[in-house]
Design a protein around this motif. Structure first.
Motif, PDB file in Angstrom:
ATOM      1  N   GLY A 163       0.939  -1.221   0.088  1.00  0.00           N
ATOM      2  CA  GLY A 163       0.025  -0.067  -0.048  1.00  0.00           C
ATOM      3  C   GLY A 163       0.854   1.199   0.227  1.00  0.00           C
ATOM      4  O   GLY A 163       0.409   2.224  -0.614  1.00  0.00           O
ATOM      5  N   ALA A 164       1.851   1.141   0.557  1.00  0.00           N
ATOM      6  CA  ALA A 164       2.897   2.432   0.843  1.00  0.00           C
ATOM      7  C   ALA A 164       3.498   2.754  -0.580  1.00  0.00           C
ATOM      8  O   ALA A 164       3.226   3.756  -0.912  1.00  0.00           O
ATOM      9  CB  ALA A 164       3.763   2.073   1.704  1.00  0.00           C
ATOM     10  N   TYR A 165       3.971   1.643  -1.165  1.00  0.00           N
ATOM     11  CA  TYR A 165       4.380   1.537  -2.619  1.00  0.00           C
ATOM     12  C   TYR A 165       3.245   2.211  -3.513  1.00  0.00           C
ATOM     13  O   TYR A 165       3.817   2.891  -4.276  1.00  0.00           O
ATOM     14  CB  TYR A 165       4.909   0.366  -3.129  1.00  0.00           C
ATOM     15  N   ALA A 166       2.190   1.588  -3.446  1.00  0.00           N
ATOM     16  CA  ALA A 166       0.905   2.074  -4.286  1.00  0.00           C
ATOM     17  C   ALA A 166       0.684   3.518  -4.465  1.00  0.00           C
ATOM     18  O   ALA A 166       0.565   4.177  -5.266  1.00  0.00           O
ATOM     19  CB  ALA A 166      -0.261   1.174  -4.216  1.00  0.00           C
ATOM     20  N   ILE A 167       0.599   3.962  -3.155  1.00  0.00           N
ATOM     21  CA  ILE A 167       0.223   5.248  -3.012  1.00  0.00           C
ATOM     22  C   ILE A 167       1.253   6.373  -3.223  1.00  0.00           C
ATOM     23  O   ILE A 167       1.161   7.308  -3.815  1.00  0.00           O
ATOM     24  CB  ILE A 167       0.031   5.671  -1.376  1.00  0.00           C
ATOM     25  N   ASP A 168       2.611   6.023  -3.189  1.00  0.00           N
ATOM     26  CA  ASP A 168       3.670   6.644  -3.716  1.00  0.00           C
ATOM     27  C   ASP A 168       4.013   6.795  -4.902  1.00  0.00           C
ATOM     28  O   ASP A 168       4.657   7.602  -5.771  1.00  0.00           O
ATOM     29  CB  ASP A 168       4.921   6.480  -2.848  1.00  0.00           C
ATOM     30  N   TRP A 169       4.008   5.607  -5.568  1.00  0.00           N
ATOM     31  CA  TRP A 169       4.224   5.281  -7.190  1.00  0.00           C
ATOM     32  C   TRP A 169       3.779   6.208  -8.030  1.00  0.00           C
ATOM     33  O   TRP A 169       4.647   6.708  -9.033  1.00  0.00           O
ATOM     34  CB  TRP A 169       3.690   4.024  -7.475  1.00  0.00           C
ATOM     35  N   PRO A 170       2.601   6.944  -8.049  1.00  0.00           N
ATOM     36  CA  PRO A 170       2.180   7.804  -9.220  1.00  0.00           C
ATOM     37  C   PRO A 170       3.108   9.145  -8.979  1.00  0.00           C
ATOM     38  O   PRO A 170       3.251   9.782 -10.291  1.00  0.00           O
ATOM     39  CB  PRO A 170       0.699   8.281  -8.683  1.00  0.00           C
ATOM     40  N   THR A 171       3.713   9.430  -8.168  1.00  0.00           N
ATOM     41  CA  THR A 171       4.590  10.786  -7.846  1.00  0.00           C
ATOM     42  C   THR A 171       6.113  10.251  -7.662  1.00  0.00           C
ATOM     43  O   THR A 171       6.976  11.306  -7.476  1.00  0.00           O
ATOM     44  CB  THR A 171       3.976  11.642  -6.887  1.00  0.00           C
ATOM     45  N   ALA A 172       6.393   8.939  -7.585  1.00  0.00           N
ATOM     46  CA  ALA A 172       7.708   8.601  -7.482  1.00  0.00           C
ATOM     47  C   ALA A 172       8.748   9.036  -8.287  1.00  0.00           C
ATOM     48  O   ALA A 172       8.333   9.102  -9.658  1.00  0.00           O
ATOM     49  CB  ALA A 172       7.825   6.999  -6.908  1.00  0.00           C
ATOM     50  N   LEU A 207       8.161  -5.147  -6.408  1.00  0.00           N
ATOM     51  CA  LEU A 207       8.622  -3.734  -6.080  1.00  0.00           C
ATOM     52  C   LEU A 207       9.836  -3.255  -6.771  1.00  0.00           C
ATOM     53  O   LEU A 207       9.959  -2.368  -7.243  1.00  0.00           O
ATOM     54  CB  LEU A 207       8.599  -3.454  -4.619  1.00  0.00           C
ATOM     55  N   ALA A 208      10.657  -4.466  -6.887  1.00  0.00           N
ATOM     56  CA  ALA A 208      12.046  -4.150  -7.506  1.00  0.00           C
ATOM     57  C   ALA A 208      11.979  -3.995  -9.045  1.00  0.00           C
ATOM     58  O   ALA A 208      12.303  -3.148  -9.657  1.00  0.00           O
ATOM     59  CB  ALA A 208      13.078  -5.309  -7.431  1.00  0.00           C
TER      60      ALA A 208
END
Length: 439
Positions: free
Chosen positions: A215-224, A263-264
């Motif tokens: 979830g942390a990855y998914a929330i951040d991914w659009p703006t990573a 994630l990798a």
């Protein structure tokens, strides 16, 4: 800008984003009182914003914050202990013993000379331990309501606000905040130890832990950013770190390995996700030469280890999908037939709206736009909530455009834009809508 060149306020903000969960986990470990630890850390950040601009940023900002927060906790708990040591009225009910099942106050945990207070005083501010895995397991304890476990981890370990989490769960902020407060009180009152569970119990807590990391990855991914893996305040990078830490702890758990692979492989494509002007570049339009080949190889190793255990799961399938996309760097083409099989398997295992929209997109590429649109129509009938899911409309708009239904495509792009909160993604959608032929 390098951390050493940041302003005092910017350096405090960086510390908050990069180290919040680590500091909370360390401060809360002696007592299990997450709320008190968060309050003490908030006070430390407030003091940093007052003193750092005047006196300069300390050489070890995180250590400075830990010291200030730790001292505030010690003062708080010592004063509470003093009050509780006052003579009791003869008619007052007897307090439960520390070995009983009743809730304990902070002073019960941290009376002068107690092991917990000694542990707090002995914290090495020059080498702050990372107790986030322990805190993740605390939040996933059976005593915590299953529905709040993942949001609690996102809040306490990964530093997301109640507002961030509420938006992700489509709930009112106040509702989410109240649930988080109750869960933190539950952790304190039930005295859940901040330690790694036994290897027998740890796998039982994994589903919620893995969901929180993802979830942390998914929330951040659009703006990573392009270098999210190495950026100190990148939530997506932290998610990969935690996934790999869990993989080292549980090398025979295929879904843990699958999440690390997922994630990798996803983060490997981060350098190519934006163009020169910062515009969003769709996956099919990305230059594979810009992908991180070493990180792809790293993810592939995790995926092979997971597959060798012969217990398929959602994260392994999602990682395999990412692997199929990354293979374009080797072959030069996208294997839509393989992706169709993988996405169909994912929908059978986890038929979420997102998984079904992704399958429809792949069907549109593999079997034609009409097939993809039929899948979206079926989804809309089964799940009316799909109409509020932005990717549903973005995918529909693309397939309608490919099918030559320009007015419908334009209307679908308009709806997708209404549901888009990210400006860069909105700009990409407007560009695609603008490229439609005139009616």
């Amino acid at each position: 800008m390098a951390p050493g060149r940041l302003t005092a306020r910017a350096r405090a903000e960086l510390a908050a984003r990069a180290s919040y969960g680590r500091l909370v986990a360390v401060l809360a470990a002696p007592t299990g009182d997450l709320a008190a630890a968060e309050d003490a850390l908030a006070d430390a950040f407030e003091r940093a914003l007052t003193t750092w601009p005047r006196n300069g940023v300390p050489d070890n900002p995180e250590g400075w914050l830990l010291t200030v927060a730790r001292n505030r906790l010690k003062d708080l708990w010592k004063s509470a202990a003093v009050r509780l040591r006052a003579p009791l009225d003869d008619s007052a009910p007897e307090r439960p013993a520390a070995t009983g099942n009743g809730p304990l106050s902070p002073a019960d945990h941290l009376s002068p000379g107690s092991p917990s207070l000694a542990a707090l005083e002995a914290l090495d501010v020059e080498a702050i331990p990372d107790k986030r895995i322990e805190l993740l397991c605390v939040c996933a304890h059976p005593a915590i309501d299953p529905g709040i476990r993942t949001p609690l981890m996102l809040n306490t370990v990964l530093g997301l606000t109640a507002a961030d989490i509420a938006a992700a769960y489509a709930l009112p902020e106040q509702t989410m905040a109240q649930r988080l407060v109750r869960a933190k009180r539950r952790i304190r009152n039930t005295r859940i130890p901040f330690v790694l569970p036994s290897m027998t119990d740890l796998p039982k807590r994994l589903p919620a832990v893995l969901e929180a990391v993802y979830g942390a990855y998914a929330i951040d991914w659009p703006t990573a950013g392009a270098d999210a893996r190495r950026t100190p305040d990148s939530l997506a990078g932290e998610a990969l770190y935690l996934a790999e830490t869990l993989a080292a702890l549980l090398p025979d758990e295929p879904e843990v390995l699958g999440l690390a692979a997922l994630l990798a492989l996803s983060l490997a494509r981060a350098p190519a996700r934006t163009g020169i002007a910062g515009e969003v570049v769709a996956l099919d339009d990305q230059d594979p030469a810009r992908w991180d080949a070493a990180l792809i190889a790293h993810g592939e190793r995790y995926l092979r280890r997971a597959q060798a255990l012969h217990r398929i799961g959602r994260f392994q399938l999602e990682a395999a999908i990412q692997s199929a996309h990354c293979d374009r760097a080797r072959s030069g083409v996208t294997d839509w037939a393989a992706l169709k099989i993988l996405h169909a398997a994912l929908v059978r295992l986890s038929p979420t709206v997102g998984a079904r929209v992704a399958l429809a997109a792949v069907l549109g590429e593999a079997d034609g736009a009409a097939t993809g649109l039929d899948a979206l129509d079926a989804l809309a009938l089964d799940r009316p909530d799909a109409g509020t899911f932005q990717p549903f409309w973005a995918t529909r708009a693309h397939l309608l455009a490919v099918a030559g239904r320009v007015p419908d495509a334009r209307a679908a792009y308009d709806r997708a834009l209404e549901l888009t909160g990210d400006e860069r993604l909105g700009a990409a959608l407007r560009h695609r809508a603008g490229a439609l032929p005139p009616v």
